[in-house]
Scaffold this active site. Structure first.
Site, PDB file in Angstrom:
ATOM      1  N   VAL A   1      39.733  -8.006  -0.325  1.00  0.00           N
ATOM      2  CA  VAL A   1      41.100  -8.281  -0.038  1.00  0.00           C
ATOM      3  C   VAL A   1      41.457  -9.699  -0.248  1.00  0.00           C
ATOM      4  O   VAL A   1      40.621 -10.621  -0.294  1.00  0.00           O
ATOM      5  CB  VAL A   1      41.656  -7.902   1.448  1.00  0.00           C
ATOM      6  CG1 VAL A   1      41.767  -6.368   1.552  1.00  0.00           C
ATOM      7  CG2 VAL A   1      40.675  -8.617   2.504  1.00  0.00           C
ATOM      8  N   SER A   2      42.568  -9.901  -0.870  1.00  0.00           N
ATOM      9  CA  SER A   2      42.937 -11.204  -1.160  1.00  0.00           C
ATOM     10  C   SER A   2      43.081 -12.098  -0.037  1.00  0.00           C
ATOM     11  O   SER A   2      43.073 -11.836   1.100  1.00  0.00           O
ATOM     12  CB  SER A   2      44.316 -11.357  -2.125  1.00  0.00           C
ATOM     13  OG  SER A   2      45.430 -11.236  -0.932  1.00  0.00           O
TER      14      SER A   2
END
Length: 240
Positions: free
Chosen positions: A10-11
């Site tokens: 995930v960012s």
């Protein structure tokens, strides 16, 4: 049954990057593993930008090592969880076999083609956005009131986004520091628990006697000990 190592990313800016959060990625991976008879032997999670090569990410590096150690394939939910760069994807193909849960039957050529098309589309979108903003700026400088308002709204949105990113980055650093502290205290805590101490206060006394302090530099009490034990997923003293 082929062994696979699950990799989730995930960012750093938001967990919902591309509308695909942690649990959604796990669901895709688990479903693909069941449907294709793959045995998931481990899972690694990174909270990093997709701009970094997989081998430069903390968990990504470990995932690659495990794949090589156990002759396993790497399994991701979507191709962009590995990278948004065609170059990185191509380099990765030389290091490890990998599968994408949303298109499990895709071969190496197809995956490379999908990566190239996706990168090209991102470049087209970026250029169109740049051209549109330049045109908007020209109209605003010419005195168009509507364009001026749009520019102001965009500036405010960018400032808000930067503030959120700064807060997220600070939180990530804080969580990393907490994890490092817990890892350092863990062997001392396990030593106290190994002595079959029956209360949280007894464990706290044990840690204090060792000269160990909480992350804030305080002495241990039952509440702090309980939180640490639960965070490390260790068994609580039976008397408590």
């Amino acid at each position: 049954m082929a062994n696979v190592v699950a990799y989730i990313r995930v960012s750093t800016s938001r967990q919902g990057d591309s509308g695909l959060g942690l649990e959604a990625q796990r669901e895709y991976i688990e479903r693909a593993a069941i449907q294709n008879g793959w045995n998931v032997i481990a899972e690694f999670v990174d909270v990093v930008s997709g701009k970094q090569a997989l081998e430069d990410r903390p968990a990504g590096k470990k995932a690659l090592a495990m794949c090589k150690e156990h002759d396993a394939m790497l399994l991701v939910a979507k191709l962009d969880r590995l990278s948004r760069s065609v170059l990185h994807i191509a380099q990765l193909m030389e290091q490890v076999d990998f599968k994408v849960a949303t298109m499990p039957q895709a071969n190496t050529f197809q995956l490379h083609l999908f990566a190239a098309l996706a990168q090209q589309e991102r470049e087209f979108i970026a250029q169109r956005t740049k051209d549109a903003l330049a045109a908007l700026q020209r109209r605003a400088e010419a005195g168009d009131a509507v364009s001026v308002k749009k520019i102001n709204r965009r500036t405010q949105a960018l400032e808000k986004g930067r503030a959120v990113a700064d807060i997220t980055a600070a939180n990530n650093v804080r969580m990393e520091n907490v994890a490092a502290f817990q890892a350092a205290v863990r062997p001392h805590l396990e030593s106290c628990l190994y002595n079959k101490l029956s209360t949280l206060q007894a464990v706290a006394d044990c840690l204090n006697a060792k000269g160990i302090r909480t992350k804030r530099g305080s002495i241990w009490n039952p509440t702090a000990v309980r939180r640490l034990i639960l965070a490390l997923d260790l068994p609580l003293p039976k008397a408590d």
